[in-house]
Design a protein around this motif. Sequence first.
Motif, PDB file in Angstrom:
ATOM      1  N   UNK A  60       0.854  -1.180   0.000  1.00 57.85           N
ATOM      2  CA  UNK A  60       0.000   0.000   0.000  1.00 57.85           C
ATOM      3  C   UNK A  60       0.890   1.230   0.000  1.00 57.85           C
ATOM      4  N   UNK A  61       0.331   2.354  -0.447  1.00 53.58           N
ATOM      5  CA  UNK A  61       1.037   3.616  -0.344  1.00 53.58           C
ATOM      6  C   UNK A  61       2.096   3.784  -1.410  1.00 53.58           C
ATOM      7  N   UNK A  62       3.228   4.387  -1.001  1.00 55.09           N
ATOM      8  CA  UNK A  62       4.236   4.806  -1.958  1.00 55.09           C
ATOM      9  C   UNK A  62       5.016   3.644  -2.580  1.00 55.09           C
ATOM     10  N   UNK A  63       5.049   2.503  -1.910  1.00 55.06           N
ATOM     11  CA  UNK A  63       5.747   1.369  -2.490  1.00 55.06           C
ATOM     12  C   UNK A  63       5.111   0.949  -3.807  1.00 55.06           C
ATOM     13  N   UNK A  64       3.819   1.083  -3.905  1.00 53.07           N
ATOM     14  CA  UNK A  64       3.139   0.748  -5.159  1.00 53.07           C
ATOM     15  C   UNK A  64       3.650   1.640  -6.287  1.00 53.07           C
ATOM     16  N   UNK A  65       3.696   2.926  -6.024  1.00 54.88           N
ATOM     17  CA  UNK A  65       4.158   3.878  -7.040  1.00 54.88           C
ATOM     18  C   UNK A  65       5.598   3.594  -7.446  1.00 54.88           C
ATOM     19  N   UNK A  66       6.466   3.354  -6.477  1.00 54.69           N
ATOM     20  CA  UNK A  66       7.879   3.125  -6.764  1.00 54.69           C
ATOM     21  C   UNK A  66       8.085   1.857  -7.586  1.00 54.69           C
ATOM     22  N   UNK A  67       7.411   0.785  -7.223  1.00 55.56           N
ATOM     23  CA  UNK A  67       7.603  -0.471  -7.939  1.00 55.56           C
ATOM     24  C   UNK A  67       7.024  -0.408  -9.344  1.00 55.56           C
ATOM     25  N   UNK A  68       5.876   0.223  -9.488  1.00 58.38           N
ATOM     26  CA  UNK A  68       5.314   0.377 -10.838  1.00 58.38           C
ATOM     27  C   UNK A  68       6.230   1.246 -11.701  1.00 58.38           C
ATOM     28  N   UNK A  69       6.818   2.265 -11.110  1.00 59.59           N
ATOM     29  CA  UNK A  69       7.727   3.126 -11.867  1.00 59.59           C
ATOM     30  C   UNK A  69       8.960   2.353 -12.310  1.00 59.59           C
TER      31      UNK A  69
ATOM     32  N   UNK B 187      -2.549   9.832  -6.551  1.00 53.56           N
ATOM     33  CA  UNK B 187      -3.246   9.392  -5.342  1.00 53.56           C
ATOM     34  C   UNK B 187      -2.393   9.645  -4.094  1.00 53.56           C
ATOM     35  N   UNK B 188      -1.081   9.418  -4.216  1.00 54.56           N
ATOM     36  CA  UNK B 188      -0.190   9.715  -3.085  1.00 54.56           C
ATOM     37  C   UNK B 188      -0.235  11.192  -2.732  1.00 54.56           C
ATOM     38  N   UNK B 189      -0.213  12.052  -3.748  1.00 56.02           N
ATOM     39  CA  UNK B 189      -0.292  13.499  -3.500  1.00 56.02           C
ATOM     40  C   UNK B 189      -1.590  13.865  -2.796  1.00 56.02           C
ATOM     41  N   UNK B 190      -2.673  13.242  -3.248  1.00 63.27           N
ATOM     42  CA  UNK B 190      -3.977  13.548  -2.652  1.00 63.27           C
ATOM     43  C   UNK B 190      -4.001  13.161  -1.170  1.00 63.27           C
TER      44      UNK B 190
ATOM     45  N   UNK C  39       9.465   9.965  -3.433  1.00 67.26           N
ATOM     46  CA  UNK C  39       8.779   9.182  -4.469  1.00 67.26           C
ATOM     47  C   UNK C  39       8.582  10.005  -5.735  1.00 67.26           C
ATOM     48  N   UNK C  40       8.147  11.253  -5.563  1.00 71.65           N
ATOM     49  CA  UNK C  40       7.959  12.115  -6.729  1.00 71.65           C
ATOM     50  C   UNK C  40       9.247  12.356  -7.481  1.00 71.65           C
ATOM     51  N   UNK C  41      10.364  12.544  -6.739  1.00 67.56           N
ATOM     52  CA  UNK C  41      11.659  12.725  -7.397  1.00 67.56           C
ATOM     53  C   UNK C  41      12.031  11.500  -8.229  1.00 67.56           C
ATOM     54  N   UNK C  42      11.837  10.321  -7.671  1.00 71.00           N
ATOM     55  CA  UNK C  42      12.181   9.093  -8.386  1.00 71.00           C
ATOM     56  C   UNK C  42      11.286   8.882  -9.599  1.00 71.00           C
ATOM     57  N   UNK C  43       9.993   9.191  -9.453  1.00 72.38           N
ATOM     58  CA  UNK C  43       9.075   9.050 -10.600  1.00 72.38           C
ATOM     59  C   UNK C  43       9.465  10.026 -11.710  1.00 72.38           C
ATOM     60  N   UNK C  44       9.767  11.268 -11.345  1.00 75.64           N
ATOM     61  CA  UNK C  44      10.182  12.248 -12.347  1.00 75.64           C
ATOM     62  C   UNK C  44      11.488  11.820 -13.020  1.00 75.64           C
ATOM     63  N   UNK C  45      12.430  11.281 -12.236  1.00 72.69           N
ATOM     64  CA  UNK C  45      13.692  10.807 -12.817  1.00 72.69           C
ATOM     65  C   UNK C  45      13.449   9.647 -13.775  1.00 72.69           C
ATOM     66  N   UNK C  46      12.537   8.749 -13.407  1.00 71.35           N
ATOM     67  CA  UNK C  46      12.227   7.620 -14.286  1.00 71.35           C
ATOM     68  C   UNK C  46      11.578   8.089 -15.587  1.00 71.35           C
TER      69      UNK C  46
ATOM     70  N   UNK D  63       6.608  19.800 -11.950  1.00 72.81           N
ATOM     71  CA  UNK D  63       6.052  21.046 -11.423  1.00 72.81           C
ATOM     72  C   UNK D  63       5.309  20.809 -10.106  1.00 72.81           C
ATOM     73  N   UNK D  64       4.470  19.785 -10.078  1.00 75.09           N
ATOM     74  CA  UNK D  64       3.678  19.500  -8.877  1.00 75.09           C
ATOM     75  C   UNK D  64       4.556  19.093  -7.703  1.00 75.09           C
ATOM     76  N   UNK D  65       5.680  18.454  -7.998  1.00 74.41           N
ATOM     77  CA  UNK D  65       6.565  17.947  -6.956  1.00 74.41           C
ATOM     78  C   UNK D  65       6.987  19.055  -5.988  1.00 74.41           C
TER      79      UNK D  65
END
Length: 764
Positions: free
Chosen positions: A394-403, A438-441, A465-472, A512-514
């Motif tokens: 749950x949470x940010x791990x989902x975002x990181x692994x999907x990225x 969803x994490x931001x929300x 998490x946002x930094x890593x997603x943007x880097x990816x 930008x949102x980060x």
Amino acid sequence: MDKSIHEKIEFLSRRVQELSRQQTMVSSQLIQLIDELEALKRTANASAEIVSESVEQVEIKTVPPPPPPPPLPQQKAVKTTTTHSSSSFEEFIGKNVASKVGILITIIGIFIGAKYAIEHEMVNPLVRVLFGYLAGIALVVVAIRLKKKYEAYSSVLMGGGLAVLYFITYTAYSFYQLMPQMAAFALMLVFTAGTVYAALLYNRVIIAHLAQIGAYAIPFLLSDNSGRYAVFFGYVAIINAGILIVSLRKYWKSLFYSAFILTWFIYGFWYITSFHYQLHRYIAWTYLVIFFLIFYATFLAYKIIKKEQYGLSDVFVLLSNAFIFYGFGFSLLNYESPDTAFNYAGIFTLVNAAIHLSVSQVIRRLQLADRSLYYLLLGLVIVFCTIAIPVQLDGNWVTLLWTAEAVLVFLIGRMRRAGSYEKLGVGLTILSFLSLVQDYYSYYGQFTSNTGSQVHPFVNIVFVTGLLVAAAQGAIIFYHRSKNYQTTLGPSSLFLGFYNYCLPAIFLVTTFSLFYIEIDHFFNRLQESSEVLYLSTSDFAVVVLLLYAMVFFIAVMMVNQRWGRNKMLAAFLLSGTSLLMVMLIMHTLEVLNDLTRAYYQNGGGYFGALEFYIRYIVIAVTALLLYKGQQTLHEFGQEPAIKKSWTLMIYGVALAFISAEYLCWTAFTGAGKQYKLGLSIVWGIYALMLIVLGIRKKQKHLRLAAIALFMITLIKLFFYDLAGSSTITKTISFISLGVLLLVMSFLYNKYKEVLFGDGEKENL
């Protein structure tokens, strides 16, 4: 001389007539030979090919008959063709359709008659079963006897007889218990083997199809709702095994597709209407696994044994089989207790991934099939690992692994030149972005609640998490544009369009949102911790957030000019800049004046003198943004109308800053009561300046803007400024604006030849 020519003409004429007669004779002989050969062809079937080749050779060497052509061969050919077409249609109806419909109706009649006899107890169970076997065996025997002369008709009877034998065996065991379970299964295996043998012997798919239809339909036609689902599904599994062996041996994929659809439909219908967890849990799991493995193995067999490349239909079948299995299994787990279901759900998902991974590795190591099948199975592994993430975590791990998966899948697709992986990367990229949203929300809800002080800006998991997603996302864009990693997607592919346009837009929104959210978070925390002392914090936050947006746009413009060279991005940045200027004029300038007023009244708040100097920081950053926008406008060659609008916007922003400065300083110097009159004069002077610039630069749009500003100033003067003003104020206002209008009129008269001569050549 003339006599000689006439003699030659006569000689040639006679020669032509002789050749014509010879040609006619040869043509007649050829026609006779062809007729004789046709007669020989009808009487000697064994030498049909030799005769046909002889005809072809003769036809190649023949000379076309002289006009008019003999009518007999043509009329004969037309008549023969018509008869053949008519007889072919009649043969198709009489020999093909009629036999299949007849056997189908016969089987249905036997079923209905048996059902009627059962319901009315006309004969005892043993006799019913014996008569059923006799009917099926009779059809099979007749089929065997007729095979040599009437193979097509015999194949239909064979299929119908086997279907009847299936029905009788199932009835004898399930309804009357006339034989033990092992005996029933043994007989069904024998009949399955018979179906396999018959289909291979006749080399006709209709046998397997008829047996398949009868086998699937019988349990429903004669069902007594006994609830013996284990036997029923075992029966279906045996049928599938036999049918799929046939489909594989003879490459009859229609059998595979029909068995796949019917089996999962039957299982799903049972699961929805009759399944009870306590009674049927083991039955459901057992046959769910059996059906999945049967169809999975058959699919792989097609690709491995037949060396077949997979197409769109194959991908659909493989994915459907995998997700049907996973969907039913996940639903069965939901019947467990919540804690147990949660633990098993993730394990079950990973087991699915492990199955496909194991098969893919076996195929790769043993080189059983081409690499396309390997990549397809590996894609399924990635899909199930992707599903396992939100199921178990749950949470940010989902975002990181999907990225991480999105980057990995995209790189595999580019390095291995596998387009399907690039397409899969699109879905994973979108999933990771939506998960980040969803994490931001959730994060925003945390720092705006009473417990928000526990979440520190720029030092939290969401920011990382946002930094890593943007880097990816940036990495995918970089490799997409690299010439060393060319795509296999077509130029018109929607997936390629995603990487070209949508992904850069998502990257900009993410970046930008980060920082925007973290800055907003910082000021929210500060506002919560200072109830009375720092009332200007929220106003300061508005200005800082606008400054951040302008700096971000400047940075992106510089990157696009240096590396991106994207015209669409340039248009987006210019549009965004215009929106920022509207926000600046409509709201932020007023907030800046409030901050300055609060600074002089209270000696500054939390940020001290910065609350005053920030107004000039805004002016400097705005000037830089407009300058970079002007460069972007010229570099990417926008339309003349857009360039004119941009110029007018720059002058409009400048007038807004001048007006804000005037209002701010008149309030501090005690001349606040005269601000209305002074502002009108300032606008009039500015309009006159635009007139001068418009004349010098030959820019008509500046002059028209100046005239519009003069009109607005006059309307403001009459209906707003002079209301309740003194006589001196009215006098100064009229004289000042009157002089400005006179100067404007003088300039137009002085330069009328330049402005209104033989067509002014306007500069942009």
